[in-house]
Design an enzyme around this catalytic site. Structure first.
Site, PDB file in Angstrom:
ATOM      1  N   THR A 124       9.375  -4.999   7.070  1.00 24.70           N
ATOM      2  CA  THR A 124      10.791  -4.331   6.315  1.00 24.70           C
ATOM      3  C   THR A 124      11.379  -5.354   5.400  1.00 24.70           C
ATOM      4  O   THR A 124      11.241  -6.303   5.580  1.00 24.70           O
ATOM      5  CB  THR A 124      11.819  -4.156   7.560  1.00 24.70           C
ATOM      6  OG1 THR A 124      13.003  -3.827   7.268  1.00 24.70           O
ATOM      7  CG2 THR A 124      11.570  -5.076   8.574  1.00 24.70           C
ATOM      8  N   ASP A 125      12.187  -4.682   4.561  1.00 32.14           N
ATOM      9  CA  ASP A 125      12.996  -5.418   3.612  1.00 32.14           C
ATOM     10  C   ASP A 125      14.133  -6.393   4.349  1.00 32.14           C
ATOM     11  O   ASP A 125      14.401  -7.008   3.738  1.00 32.14           O
ATOM     12  CB  ASP A 125      13.626  -4.753   2.544  1.00 32.14           C
ATOM     13  CG  ASP A 125      14.643  -3.400   3.267  1.00 32.14           C
ATOM     14  OD1 ASP A 125      14.587  -3.260   4.201  1.00 32.14           O
ATOM     15  OD2 ASP A 125      15.243  -2.701   2.287  1.00 32.14           O
ATOM     16  N   GLU A 126      14.326  -5.951   5.555  1.00 28.42           N
ATOM     17  CA  GLU A 126      15.399  -6.723   6.319  1.00 28.42           C
ATOM     18  C   GLU A 126      14.916  -8.114   6.468  1.00 28.42           C
ATOM     19  O   GLU A 126      16.086  -8.994   6.805  1.00 28.42           O
ATOM     20  CB  GLU A 126      15.791  -5.999   7.788  1.00 28.42           C
ATOM     21  CG  GLU A 126      16.302  -4.500   7.335  1.00 28.42           C
ATOM     22  CD  GLU A 126      16.690  -3.666   8.466  1.00 28.42           C
ATOM     23  OE1 GLU A 126      17.384  -4.569   9.610  1.00 28.42           O
ATOM     24  OE2 GLU A 126      16.691  -2.472   8.588  1.00 28.42           O
ATOM     25  N   TYR A 149      16.354  -8.066  15.325  1.00 31.09           N
ATOM     26  CA  TYR A 149      15.147  -7.077  14.801  1.00 31.09           C
ATOM     27  C   TYR A 149      14.551  -7.841  13.585  1.00 31.09           C
ATOM     28  O   TYR A 149      13.244  -7.964  13.667  1.00 31.09           O
ATOM     29  CB  TYR A 149      15.629  -5.837  14.555  1.00 31.09           C
ATOM     30  CG  TYR A 149      14.801  -4.973  13.650  1.00 31.09           C
ATOM     31  CD1 TYR A 149      13.492  -4.488  14.104  1.00 31.09           C
ATOM     32  CD2 TYR A 149      15.050  -4.655  12.481  1.00 31.09           C
ATOM     33  CE1 TYR A 149      12.680  -3.812  13.234  1.00 31.09           C
ATOM     34  CE2 TYR A 149      14.291  -3.930  11.426  1.00 31.09           C
ATOM     35  CZ  TYR A 149      13.015  -3.550  11.997  1.00 31.09           C
ATOM     36  OH  TYR A 149      12.161  -2.850  11.111  1.00 31.09           O
ATOM     37  N   LYS A 153      10.705  -9.310  12.927  1.00 35.99           N
ATOM     38  CA  LYS A 153       9.704  -8.988  12.052  1.00 35.99           C
ATOM     39  C   LYS A 153       9.293 -10.072  11.007  1.00 35.99           C
ATOM     40  O   LYS A 153       8.323  -9.971  10.735  1.00 35.99           O
ATOM     41  CB  LYS A 153      10.530  -7.527  11.246  1.00 35.99           C
ATOM     42  CG  LYS A 153      10.572  -6.555  12.223  1.00 35.99           C
ATOM     43  CD  LYS A 153       9.438  -5.671  12.644  1.00 35.99           C
ATOM     44  CE  LYS A 153       8.507  -5.083  11.277  1.00 35.99           C
ATOM     45  NZ  LYS A 153       7.524  -4.481  12.090  1.00 35.99           N
TER      46      LYS A 153
HETATM   47  P1  NAD Z   1       9.865   4.071  15.722  1.00 38.32           P
HETATM   48  O1  NAD Z   1      10.836   3.083  16.621  1.00 38.32           O
HETATM   49  O2  NAD Z   1      10.141   5.475  15.463  1.00 38.32           O
HETATM   50  O3  NAD Z   1       8.587   4.051  16.416  1.00 38.32           O
HETATM   51  C1  NAD Z   1       7.634   2.867  16.850  1.00 38.32           C
HETATM   52  C2  NAD Z   1       6.496   3.406  17.724  1.00 38.32           C
HETATM   53  O4  NAD Z   1       6.025   2.202  18.329  1.00 38.32           O
HETATM   54  C3  NAD Z   1       7.011   4.255  19.045  1.00 38.32           C
HETATM   55  O5  NAD Z   1       6.092   5.293  18.951  1.00 38.32           O
HETATM   56  C4  NAD Z   1       6.729   3.519  20.205  1.00 38.32           C
HETATM   57  O6  NAD Z   1       6.331   4.144  21.416  1.00 38.32           O
HETATM   58  C5  NAD Z   1       5.460   2.452  19.735  1.00 38.32           C
HETATM   59  N1  NAD Z   1       5.858   1.235  20.270  1.00 38.32           N
HETATM   60  C6  NAD Z   1       6.867   0.373  20.776  1.00 38.32           C
HETATM   61  N2  NAD Z   1       6.500  -0.784  21.613  1.00 38.32           N
HETATM   62  C7  NAD Z   1       5.076  -0.695  21.473  1.00 38.32           C
HETATM   63  C8  NAD Z   1       4.115  -1.333  22.102  1.00 38.32           C
HETATM   64  N3  NAD Z   1       4.464  -2.610  23.060  1.00 38.32           N
HETATM   65  N4  NAD Z   1       2.800  -1.169  22.096  1.00 38.32           N
HETATM   66  C9  NAD Z   1       2.578   0.070  21.725  1.00 38.32           C
HETATM   67  N5  NAD Z   1       3.363   0.940  20.857  1.00 38.32           N
HETATM   68  C10 NAD Z   1       4.530   0.484  21.008  1.00 38.32           C
HETATM   69  O7  NAD Z   1       9.820   3.267  14.350  1.00 38.32           O
HETATM   70  P2  NAD Z   1       9.621   3.549  12.735  1.00 38.32           P
HETATM   71  O8  NAD Z   1      10.700   3.761  12.193  1.00 38.32           O
HETATM   72  O9  NAD Z   1       8.440   4.569  12.754  1.00 38.32           O
HETATM   73  O10 NAD Z   1       8.931   2.233  12.391  1.00 38.32           O
HETATM   74  C11 NAD Z   1       7.558   1.955  12.222  1.00 38.32           C
HETATM   75  C12 NAD Z   1       7.336   0.517  11.876  1.00 38.32           C
HETATM   76  O11 NAD Z   1       7.882   0.484  10.416  1.00 38.32           O
HETATM   77  C13 NAD Z   1       7.945  -0.717  12.438  1.00 38.32           C
HETATM   78  O12 NAD Z   1       7.112  -1.754  12.328  1.00 38.32           O
HETATM   79  C14 NAD Z   1       9.299  -0.951  11.524  1.00 38.32           C
HETATM   80  O13 NAD Z   1       9.481  -2.215  11.787  1.00 38.32           O
HETATM   81  C15 NAD Z   1       8.815  -0.643  10.177  1.00 38.32           C
HETATM   82  N6  NAD Z   1       9.875  -0.196   9.258  1.00 38.32           N
HETATM   83  C16 NAD Z   1      10.713   0.795   9.411  1.00 38.32           C
HETATM   84  C17 NAD Z   1      11.457   1.240   8.419  1.00 38.32           C
HETATM   85  C18 NAD Z   1      12.183   2.300   8.920  1.00 38.32           C
HETATM   86  O14 NAD Z   1      13.389   2.768   8.021  1.00 38.32           O
HETATM   87  N7  NAD Z   1      12.193   3.115   9.698  1.00 38.32           N
HETATM   88  C19 NAD Z   1      11.361   0.651   7.363  1.00 38.32           C
HETATM   89  C20 NAD Z   1      10.658  -0.550   6.934  1.00 38.32           C
HETATM   90  C21 NAD Z   1       9.702  -0.841   8.032  1.00 38.32           C
HETATM   91  P1  TYD Z   2      20.048   2.177  10.543  1.00 35.72           P
HETATM   92  O1  TYD Z   2      19.857   3.678  10.158  1.00 35.72           O
HETATM   93  O2  TYD Z   2      20.321   1.694  11.692  1.00 35.72           O
HETATM   94  O3  TYD Z   2      19.229   1.297   9.807  1.00 35.72           O
HETATM   95  P2  TYD Z   2      19.156  -0.086   9.020  1.00 35.72           P
HETATM   96  O4  TYD Z   2      20.314  -0.960   9.809  1.00 35.72           O
HETATM   97  O5  TYD Z   2      18.001  -0.728   9.896  1.00 35.72           O
HETATM   98  O6  TYD Z   2      19.430  -0.318   7.552  1.00 35.72           O
HETATM   99  O7  TYD Z   2      21.402   1.967   9.735  1.00 35.72           O
HETATM  100  C1  TYD Z   2      21.474   2.328   8.184  1.00 35.72           C
HETATM  101  C2  TYD Z   2      22.866   2.074   7.804  1.00 35.72           C
HETATM  102  O8  TYD Z   2      23.772   2.867   8.513  1.00 35.72           O
HETATM  103  C3  TYD Z   2      23.424   0.431   8.240  1.00 35.72           C
HETATM  104  O9  TYD Z   2      24.349   0.195   7.131  1.00 35.72           O
HETATM  105  C4  TYD Z   2      24.199   0.959   9.541  1.00 35.72           C
HETATM  106  C5  TYD Z   2      24.984   2.274   9.187  1.00 35.72           C
HETATM  107  N1  TYD Z   2      24.978   3.069  10.386  1.00 35.72           N
HETATM  108  C6  TYD Z   2      26.380   3.813  10.753  1.00 35.72           C
HETATM  109  O10 TYD Z   2      27.298   3.499   9.880  1.00 35.72           O
HETATM  110  N2  TYD Z   2      26.511   4.211  11.963  1.00 35.72           N
HETATM  111  C7  TYD Z   2      25.292   4.458  12.756  1.00 35.72           C
HETATM  112  O11 TYD Z   2      25.834   5.106  13.812  1.00 35.72           O
HETATM  113  C8  TYD Z   2      24.299   3.890  12.414  1.00 35.72           C
HETATM  114  C9  TYD Z   2      23.248   4.194  13.478  1.00 35.72           C
HETATM  115  C10 TYD Z   2      24.019   3.243  11.325  1.00 35.72           C
END
Ligand code: NAD
Ligand code: TYD
Length: 347
Positions: A124-126, A149, A153
């Site tokens: 992630t970019d975070e 988090y 990562k």
């Molecule tokens: P999500 O929370 O929707 O899904 C995570 C999945 O991992 C779930 O199905 C969960 O059951 C599974 N999981 C959790 N712990 C586990 C374990 N110990 N063993 C096996 N499976 C397990 O997350 P997401 O949004 O789909 O993100 C997927 C990946 O992409 C993550 O690694 C996250 O850090 C990365 N990512 C997410 C975003 C975003 O915007 N959502 C952006 C950049 C990177």
């Molecule tokens: P989020 O979807 O949790 O992603 P991330 O924190 O990983 O970027 O949040 C996106 C943005 O929205 C972040 O600036 C926090 C804000 N946010 C709210 O204002 N209210 C909410 O209830 C949530 C979940 C996020």
């Protein structure tokens, strides 16, 4: 290619599994997922009967479960499995270390032991921390994670780097900005606000709502991951971003307008601790080297996503029950009651 996809029952993983099976008729996939609160087999419904796909429930931190999922061997591991929500990591970081850090190391060890040809870590970019009003993260930006988090990562990214450097494991890391699209768990901003609006419930906006995220459609992210896996340079990090910087308050307004709901549903609530102000991605490396570019227009993609949630009410109503209600009360109950009081004070 035979792939092991971990976390494939989550938001991005499920989109990836569906995309790969559709795009590569000769590929097969084993999905390994623990089915935590965020994992949902309904996300994989369309591929559960596909003979090229096998689902295994298990923990990436469990060596035996990982070895069993690898079975006779796989050509690649794509690691999506993670605890992924910043607010939960602030409340309790334990599971983040167990899965994101230790789990990744177990996968790296297994990849080495089984001679897996490619390992892709979905990051992630975070991990880069927070930006001021200008500039963007490149692959050279120093890591400066601010939430538990993001720190977990970043630790995983460095373990992947070490496995490549020390053991020669053919590994890649992708770092992407905020995703949106179908199957996203309604704890993240967009699906939370869309489902709350559909249910005529308040939208809890943290602080002044002027924080900026760079939004990318999940399909564009998955296409980028797959390209890096097949054509990327081993040992490299690739940033992916949508080029759509938006303030949270703008996203909230768009959602309400699209659904024809009143702006009065927006509630400014107590800010997230340590809240990162702005993320932005410089994705020129993957554009230059692999010819990747995001294709989905944000306004259209957001409308399609809102429509998906409108059309899949049973999916999110099932998700927003049971333990979710306890989570929601713990995370927002007091904040929203405080905000309601503040609104009354103002009038
Ligand atoms: P999500 O929370 O929707 O899904 C995570 C999945 O991992 C779930 O199905 C969960 O059951 C599974 N999981 C959790 N712990 C586990 C374990 N110990 N063993 C096996 N499976 C397990 O997350 P997401 O949004 O789909 O993100 C997927 C990946 O992409 C993550 O690694 C996250 O850090 C990365 N990512 C997410 C975003 C975003 O915007 N959502 C952006 C950049 C990177
Ligand atoms: P989020 O979807 O949790 O992603 P991330 O924190 O990983 O970027 O949040 C996106 C943005 O929205 C972040 O600036 C926090 C804000 N946010 C709210 O204002 N209210 C909410 O209830 C949530 C979940 C996020």
């Amino acid at each position: 290619m035979r792939l092991l996809v971990t976390g494939g029952a989550g938001f991005i993983g499920a989109n990836y599994v569906q995309q790969v099976l559709a795009a590569h008729p000769d590929d097969s996939i084993v999905t390994l997922d623990l089915l935590t609160y965020a994992g949902n087999l309904a996300n994989l419904e369309s591929v559960l009967d596909d003979p090229r796909h096998r689902f295994v429930r298990g923990d990436i931190a469990d060596r035996a479960a990982v070895a069993a999922a690898i079975g006779d061997g796989v050509d690649a591991i794509v690691n999506f499995a993670a605890e992924s929500h910043v607010d939960r990591s602030i409340a309790d970081a334990g599971a983040f270390l167990a899965t994101n850090v230790l789990g990744t190391q177990v996968l790296l060890d297994a990849a080495r032991a089984h001679g897996v040809g490619r390992f892709l870590q979905v990051s992630t970019d975070e991990v880069y921390g927070s930006l001021g009003p200008s500039g963007a993260f490149s692959e050279e930006t120093p890591l400066a994670p601010n939430s538990p988090y993001a720190a977990s990562k970043a630790a995983a990214d460095l373990l992947v780097r070490a496995a490549h450097h020390t053991h020669g494991l053919p590994a890649f890391v992708t770092r992407c900005s905020n995703n949106y699209g179908p199957y996203q768990f309604p704890e993240k901003l967009i699906p939370l606000f869309v489902t709350n609006a559909l249910a005529d419930q308040p939208l809890p906006l943290y602080g002044d709502g002027r924080q900026v995220r760079d939004w990318i459609h999940v399909e564009d992210h998955c296409r980028g991951i797959d390209l890096v896996l097949r054509e990327g340079r081993v040992g490299e990090v690739y940033n992916l971003g949508g080029g759509n910087e938006r303030e949270n308050i703008e996203i909230a307004g768009c959602i309400l307008e699209t659904l024809g709901k009143p702006r009065s549903l927006i509630r400014h609530v107590t800010d997230r601790l340590g809240h990162d102000r702005r993320y932005a991605i410089d994705a020129r490396k993957i554009e230059r080297e692999l010819g990747w570019k995001p294709r989905r227009d944000f306004a259209r993609g957001l409308r399609d996503t809102i429509e998906w949630y409108r059309a899949h009410r049973a999916w999110w109503e099932a998700v927003r029950s049971g333990a979710y209600l306890d989570y929601y009360e713990g995370m927002y109950g007091q904040r929203l009651r405080g905000a309601a009081g503040a609104e009354e004070d103002r009038t």
